[in-house]
Design an enzyme around this catalytic site. Structure first.
Site, PDB file in Angstrom:
ATOM      1  N   HIS A   1       0.808  -1.230   0.000  1.00 27.67           N
ATOM      2  CA  HIS A   1       0.000   0.000   0.000  1.00 27.67           C
ATOM      3  C   HIS A   1       0.842   1.283   0.000  1.00 27.67           C
ATOM      4  CE1 HIS A   1      -3.917  -2.120   1.468  1.00 27.67           C
ATOM      5  NE2 HIS A   1      -3.238  -2.853   0.595  1.00 27.67           N
TER       6      HIS A   1
ATOM      7  N   GLU B   1     -13.158   2.388  -4.683  1.00 32.06           N
ATOM      8  CA  GLU B   1     -13.908   3.648  -4.695  1.00 32.06           C
ATOM      9  C   GLU B   1     -13.353   4.664  -5.677  1.00 32.06           C
ATOM     10  OE1 GLU B   1     -13.784   5.387  -0.791  1.00 32.06           O
ATOM     11  OE2 GLU B   1     -15.006   3.800   0.130  1.00 32.06           O
TER      12      GLU B   1
HETATM   13 CA    CA Z   1     -14.060   5.857   1.524  1.00 26.72          CA
END
Ligand code: CA
Ligand code: CA
Lengths: 377, 377
Positions: free
Chosen positions: B153, B247
């Protein structure tokens, strides 16, 4: 000892993929059960709940049924009108007056034969008082003009606005699709009337030559889903597209939703209807499906049984036996979830929220059911 | 007679599912061809076009390549920094200065080892002048703090705002996910700096105690996609979610995008991260995917080669070898189309629009390619 109808129901249920025993389904936000609330209907098309939690259900062939609150008893309503029950035509939607408890008005939409005995037909709306399981004081409050010889694309849904208008969503009669772009007819239109059939003075085309006063919006194909947004009070509609191009629209007064000048679909078989999907002076959909899911009824969810579904828009679909959940947030479309694809094997024609906050689906099959969706414990 | 690289390319191509011969794909709005522009890269991660239509491509292992305008020649850029090339870490994104033609600045993001020789690492951004295929005048303009021992990440994408700020999108370092909710670190943040690394005075947390001045927005998981909206000038980002919950966000100054307090996903293996998807004081995504498609790079399409794609947002995905096209209209999400699922069999890490108006995909494979998408005749 045994209720004959219950036994009948159980036998029929056993012969289909749906069983009387509840199926549990893990959806994205809620674990739910799907169970048969009532079945044995012949191609049911529309439903509505009465204030005492009993249900009215239409069968496309022309019968209207009252079903008890627990789903176990039913009775045929007498006095319903003659319908043209061919192909997509027949008895379609049903709703009740916002003041039903005091006035007993029930509204139905149906394919009505030509009054002159000719071969034409069109969607009409009748209201009648429901007294002792019979229709009385019948009035035809709307007739889609012109009558036309086609057995396809009748629409329709009936929904009341917060101000008490009745919206009637219609179809383009398939072979009259170009009529959807002209205002001298009711093909491919959403119309807005008062419950007695009179015209709201502020309808967008009142006083305009060559435009019918009932018209609210135009350029629609076959609008089989409609509901009022719980916060904005606006009408939302769902129209069944050609191959590709099912649409959600938020029809505004006097606006043109484009069919068949613009579409995201092609004709069955792949023929081009229009190269264009966007044109000036025509409204874009709020959301559309390619490929089509074959949309039918629709409802906003406003109950407490499924907190994470509150405010979402649910669209019933025929083709893939699914319900599309549009996850809405502040008017925006954030996500589509497809529910029940693997659970239900039936064309889903309508979806309603019950007074209990559960969701009810109507399967348009020769042994059609009302299915109840409730939270799994 | 033969160019050695060309032969090499052709041989490699033959051994993969992509061939040098173009595949034709019928998408909803355009018929396109997919062909190999260049291949033989080892896990390429980011790319950017230079003004002369040549391309810079990063390989995660640490090399930066210049590729000629026709894709046929390449040269390694010398002087690139040491990177921590483990798991998800390595050389990541690359972009050029808006004034590259006059100043030759190139910006790269990468996993940088701890300066003290310890085991920690974090995402850093270096700029350097690109002169004769070599990096000169190197400056590290941003270091994600704190350094931390994790190989996951890192984010990241580099995009310039219309006002000349540099946005750097970051990751939460996986095991530091809770840091995304606190402002004393750069984990799970989008940061905004000037190209020389200095802090814009109007950054939302400038002057606030215990908050780092570089932070633009927080509560992000692993932001691997970013672009500027061509009309609004706003930053749009795409973050790779857990299992479910990728998202699209439009990060606004100082806002909290919720991770890991709210999410539409669950942890790998199905463990609950949060029961909540909505919470006051936290922003909802513009759009989300459940199940995840494993999002990576993203771009708005603004070219003329695909008129019906103009203004749409394209998101590269790793898991299903697809590109999601979000059909946008006046800021609304109308429809998602999934492209190339059946054509491309490779993890798609990045997507860019070329100066020619074609789309270019970067496949993150041991024999990674730049694929060119152009209109079929
Ligand atoms: Ca979010
Ligand atoms: Ca339309």
């Amino acid at each position: 000892m045994f209720n004959r109808k219950l036994v009948f129901t159980a036998l029929l249920a056993a012969s289909t993929s749906m069983t009387a025993v509840a199926d549990t389904v893990e959806t994205e936000r809620h674990k739910v059960t799907v169970s048969t609330f009532a079945d044995g209907f012949t191609n049911p098309w529309g439903m509505t709940f009465l204030p005492d939690n009993s249900v009215l259900v239409t069968e496309r062939s022309g019968d209207l049924y009252w079903v008890s609150e627990n789903g176990q008893y039913r009775e045929k309503i007498s006095g319903t009108p003659e319908v043209v029950a061919k192909s997509q035509g027949g008895l379609l939607d049903v709703t009740i007056d916002p003041d039903f408890e005091s006035n007993q008005w029930v509204y139905i939409s149906y394919s009505e034969p030509a009054q002159d005995g000719g071969k034409g037909n069109s969607t009409a709306v009748m209201r009648a008082k429901l007294v002792d399981k019979a229709f009385t004081d019948k009035e035809v409050i709307f007739r889609q003009a012109p009558k036309y010889e086609s057995n396809a694309h009748f629409g329709s849904r009936l929904v009341f606005s917060p101000e008490g208008h009745l919206f009637v969503t219609l179809g383009d009669r398939y072979s009259r699709m170009d009529d959807a772009q002209t205002l001298d007819n009711h093909h491919g239109k959403v119309v807005r009337i008062w419950p007695d059939g009179s015209i709201p003075e502020d309808n967008p085309f009142v006083g305009q030559d060559n435009a019918l006063d009932e018209i609210w919006s135009y350029g629609h194909r076959n609008v089989q889903g409609a509901d009022i947004h719980p916060d904005t009070g606006e009408l939302w509609t769902v129209e069944h597209g050609p191959q590709g191009g099912d649409e959600v629209n938020i029809p505004k007064a006097g606006k043109n939703y484009g069919w068949p000048e613009i579409t995201y679909g092609v004709d069955y078989g792949g023929a081009i209807i229009s190269e264009d999907a966007v044109k000036e002076g025509m409204e874009q959909p709020f959301y559309y499906w390619v490929p089509s899911i074959a949309t039918a009824g629709a409802t906003f969810y406003t109950g407490d049984a499924f907190p994470d579904w509150k405010g979402d828009f649910f669209v019933a679909a025929l083709k893939s036996s699914l319900v599309a959940r549009l996850d809405l947030y502040e008017g925006r479309m954030m996500h589509e979830e497809r529910l029940f694809e693997d659970t239900i094997d039936a064309r889903i024609r309508d979806i309603n929220q019950g007074p209990d906050g559960f969701l009810y689906l109507l399967t348009d099959e020769s042994n059609g059911s009302i299915l109840q969706i409730k939270p799994a414990d």
